[in-house]
Design a protein around this motif. Structure first.
Motif, PDB file in Angstrom:
ATOM      1  N   GLU A  26       3.969   1.071  13.141  1.00 41.48           N
ATOM      2  CA  GLU A  26       4.504   2.398  12.836  1.00 41.48           C
ATOM      3  C   GLU A  26       4.653   2.478  11.319  1.00 41.48           C
ATOM      4  OE1 GLU A  26       8.029   3.361  14.956  1.00 41.48           O
ATOM      5  OE2 GLU A  26       7.241   2.702  16.903  1.00 41.48           O
ATOM      6  N   ARG A  27       3.685   3.116  10.694  1.00 46.91           N
ATOM      7  CA  ARG A  27       3.631   3.108   9.234  1.00 46.91           C
ATOM      8  C   ARG A  27       4.803   3.840   8.588  1.00 46.91           C
ATOM      9  NH1 ARG A  27      -1.843   3.231  10.485  1.00 46.91           N
ATOM     10  NH2 ARG A  27      -3.186   1.883   9.223  1.00 46.91           N
ATOM     11  N   GLY A  28       5.176   4.971   9.125  1.00 49.31           N
ATOM     12  CA  GLY A  28       6.126   5.827   8.419  1.00 49.31           C
ATOM     13  C   GLY A  28       5.418   6.521   7.270  1.00 49.31           C
TER      14      GLY A  28
ATOM     15  N   GLU B  51       0.816  -1.212   0.000  1.00 45.45           N
ATOM     16  CA  GLU B  51       0.000   0.000   0.000  1.00 45.45           C
ATOM     17  C   GLU B  51       0.853   1.268   0.000  1.00 45.45           C
ATOM     18  OE1 GLU B  51      -2.598  -0.324   3.334  1.00 45.45           O
ATOM     19  OE2 GLU B  51      -3.629  -2.103   2.569  1.00 45.45           O
ATOM     20  N   GLY B  52       2.171   1.100  -0.064  1.00 46.41           N
ATOM     21  CA  GLY B  52       3.054   2.253  -0.155  1.00 46.41           C
ATOM     22  C   GLY B  52       3.788   2.598   1.121  1.00 46.41           C
ATOM     23  N   TYR B  53       3.512   1.906   2.220  1.00 49.96           N
ATOM     24  CA  TYR B  53       4.243   2.140   3.479  1.00 49.96           C
ATOM     25  C   TYR B  53       5.475   1.231   3.467  1.00 49.96           C
ATOM     26  CZ  TYR B  53      -0.125   4.398   4.818  1.00 49.96           C
ATOM     27  OH  TYR B  53      -1.226   5.230   4.854  1.00 49.96           O
ATOM     28  N   PHE B  54       6.447   1.635   2.645  1.00 51.17           N
ATOM     29  CA  PHE B  54       7.576   0.756   2.358  1.00 51.17           C
ATOM     30  C   PHE B  54       8.436   0.455   3.581  1.00 51.17           C
ATOM     31  CE2 PHE B  54       7.264   3.018  -1.933  1.00 51.17           C
ATOM     32  CZ  PHE B  54       6.387   2.069  -2.437  1.00 51.17           C
ATOM     33  N   PHE B  55       8.481   1.371   4.526  1.00 51.81           N
ATOM     34  CA  PHE B  55       9.405   1.218   5.647  1.00 51.81           C
ATOM     35  C   PHE B  55       8.648   1.089   6.970  1.00 51.81           C
ATOM     36  CE2 PHE B  55      11.323   3.886   2.303  1.00 51.81           C
ATOM     37  CZ  PHE B  55      12.245   2.959   1.834  1.00 51.81           C
ATOM     38  N   VAL B  56       7.507   0.424   6.907  1.00 49.55           N
ATOM     39  CA  VAL B  56       6.681   0.206   8.095  1.00 49.55           C
ATOM     40  C   VAL B  56       7.406  -0.702   9.085  1.00 49.55           C
ATOM     41  CG1 VAL B  56       5.534  -1.770   7.021  1.00 49.55           C
ATOM     42  CG2 VAL B  56       4.403  -0.554   8.884  1.00 49.55           C
ATOM     43  N   GLU B  57       7.183  -0.472  10.359  1.00 50.99           N
ATOM     44  CA  GLU B  57       7.727  -1.314  11.432  1.00 50.99           C
ATOM     45  C   GLU B  57       6.559  -1.895  12.226  1.00 50.99           C
ATOM     46  OE1 GLU B  57      10.762  -2.196  12.027  1.00 50.99           O
ATOM     47  OE2 GLU B  57      11.715  -0.966  10.482  1.00 50.99           O
TER      48      GLU B  57
END
Length: 507
Positions: free
Chosen positions: A409-411, A360-366
């Motif tokens: 944590e979406r970023g 969905e585009g949250y490439f660096f989600v934790e």
């Protein structure tokens, strides 16, 4: 009057009187027969090495008088089966010894070995014929018992009065007796046992399986027929459910194994699964079920099934700030779907959530998984922490509640619009694009399975892609090349640009 020497597998040599030209018989020896039945590969190698040496020594010892003498003719004959000129000629070509050459005991042994290695010989021996003089030429005859192979497998199935029996599944059990396989009692009996196992799984405990082998006129091909009499299928006498904390009444009418119903292992597996799903639907996501106990009353041909266990802890899964439908949640999280709160299942759920958010585009989600046990117990260590998830033991948590929370944590949300390579003119993005894990945004991403609408990447994928670019450069001869990843954002702050900067280094 001549004489006949006989050399056998125990390496003893005996002499008997006879008529006509002298003839010595050389057999391959017991070691080749024994080696095929040894179960230990190591033992086979050791035994073969020892007995090969012994047989060669015995052969040489018994045939010293023939060493170096000229061989005039060599023939192959069949014993126990009709002559076959084509097959005899083919086997003759396998031999390691030939006419118009000197006799060699070693080559005779190698010839016998080659015959057995062909898979077409069950037993073999060599007969040596000499002229009246002790120094004259020799004639050799290889006497062969041909190996019987399975030419066809037939199944004769008697009347089936219960659950249908699939002939195709029966044939699938016969993986050791396909056409072309060597015929042996061991193979036939083993496959009959496999058929019995299949029939018992379907409740036919009184089934009879009778294998019959019929060797054809050639003596080399056999038809194996399995005559199957299924007998009466076992039925269910009782299905007892003893699961602490679970009311079996809610699934009792849905079970296939009702009293007097035909018994099969397949139906039992489906019923256990149905019971487990009912427990999970009540919120007990880690039910502890024992292996079903199945007992048979042979006189009445009835099966008694007992299933014991406990519902385990009450489990709740939270995903704050990321609402998902119940169907999607079950598809993503093994904890919800499989009835398992093992740390591996929890972490797998986190990985799948991460993948979905990255798409969905949250490439660096934790994503961090945190577990809380109520009431607390010292067995899980610090309660309400990530390490709590590693110490969950359903067996000791019955009567308690477990809450699993996936903290996200979406970023920033991006659209991956460009991937570049800089620092070299030896490699372009077109050269490596097909191998990169990161994918640029594509209009096809709006269609399922055809692409990523916003692109796709992550820190893990970028590291893999960095190594791919580096390895491409090294394949071009830049053995010390390195690559680094640079991330850039467009002016509007929505588009992500990835650059692989190459440091060529010396060639």
């Amino acid at each position: 009057m001549g004489h006949s020497n006989s050399w056998t597998g125990n390496h003893n040599v005996s002499k008997t009187a006879g008529r006509g030209p002298a003839a010595d018989t050389v057999a391959l020896g017991q070691y080749l027969v024994v080696s095929r039945t040894l179960r230990s590969l190591l033992a086979w190698f050791i035994l073969t090495a020892i007995l090969c040496a012994a047989s060669t020594a015995a052969l040489a010892g018994g045939m010293d008088e023939y060493e170096g003498r000229l061989i005039t003719t060599i023939e192959v004959v069949f014993e126990g089966s009709p002559a076959d000129a084509a097959a005899q000629s083919d086997l003759l070509s396998i031999l390691k010894i030939a006419p118009n050459n000197e006799f060699s005991a070693v080559r005779v042994r190698d010839s016998l070995q080659a015959l057995f290695d062909s898979g077409r010989v069950a037993n073999a021996r060599v007969e040596v014929f000499e002229a009246a003089t002790k120094t004259g030429p020799l004639r050799l005859r290889f006497v062969i018992q041909r190996q019987v192979q399975i030419g066809e497998v037939r199944i004769e199935l008697g009347p089936v009065l219960g659950t249908p029996i699939s002939e195709d599944e029966l044939r699938a059990r016969l993986n050791l007796s396909q056409p072309g396989t060597r015929l042996s009692k061991q193979i036939i009996v083993r496959n009959a046992d496999e058929i019995q196992v299949y029939l018992r799984d379907r409740g036919y405990f009184n089934a009879a399986v009778e294998p019959v082998e019929e060797v054809g006129p050639s003596g080399t091909r056999a038809i194996v027929t399995y005559s199957i009499t299924p007998g009466e299928q076992s039925r269910v006498g009782a299905f007892t459910i003893e699961i602490t904390g679970f009311d079996s009444a809610k699934v009792r009418t849905l079970l296939r194994l009702q009293p007097n119903a035909p018994f099969t292992r397949e139906a039992l597996g489906e019923d256990v699964k149905r019971i487990k799903e009912a427990i999970i639907a009540d919120g007990y996501l880690a039910p502890q079920l024992d292996e079903p106990r199945v007992e048979r009353d042979a006189e009445r041909n009835l099966m008694t099934v007992t299933l014991k266990g406990a519902v385990g802890p009450k489990v709740k899964v939270n995903i704050p700030d990321y609402p998902l439908s119940e169907k999607t949640t079950r598809e993503l999280l093994p904890v919800m779907r499989e009835g398992n709160i093992d740390v591996s299942a929890i972490e797998e759920g986190a990985r799948r959530l991460r993948n979905k958010l990255q798409e969905e585009g949250y490439f660096f989600v934790e994503i961090t998984s945190v577990c809380t046990v109520t009431p607390p117990t010292p067995a899980v260590g610090t309660n309400g922490a990530a390490e709590t998830c590693e110490n969950l033991n359903p067996e000791s948590l019955s009567g308690r509640s477990v809450e699993i929370t996936y903290q996200i944590e979406r970023g920033r949300r991006f659209r991956l619009t460009d991937i570049r390579i800089t620092g070299t003119n030896k490699l372009s993005i077109e050269d490596v694009e097909a191998d990169l894990k990161s994918q640029k945004a594509s209009a096809l991403g709006l269609i399922p399975f055809l692409g990523y609408g916003r692109g796709y990447t992550s820190l893990t994928l970028l590291e893999q892609d960095r190594r791919i670019v580096r390895n491409y450069m090294r394949d071009l001869g830049y053995r010390h090349a390195e690559a680094e990843v640079l991330q850039g954002v467009s002016i509007n702050g929505e588009n992500l640009i990835i650059t692989f900067n190459v440091i060529e280094g010396p060639l």
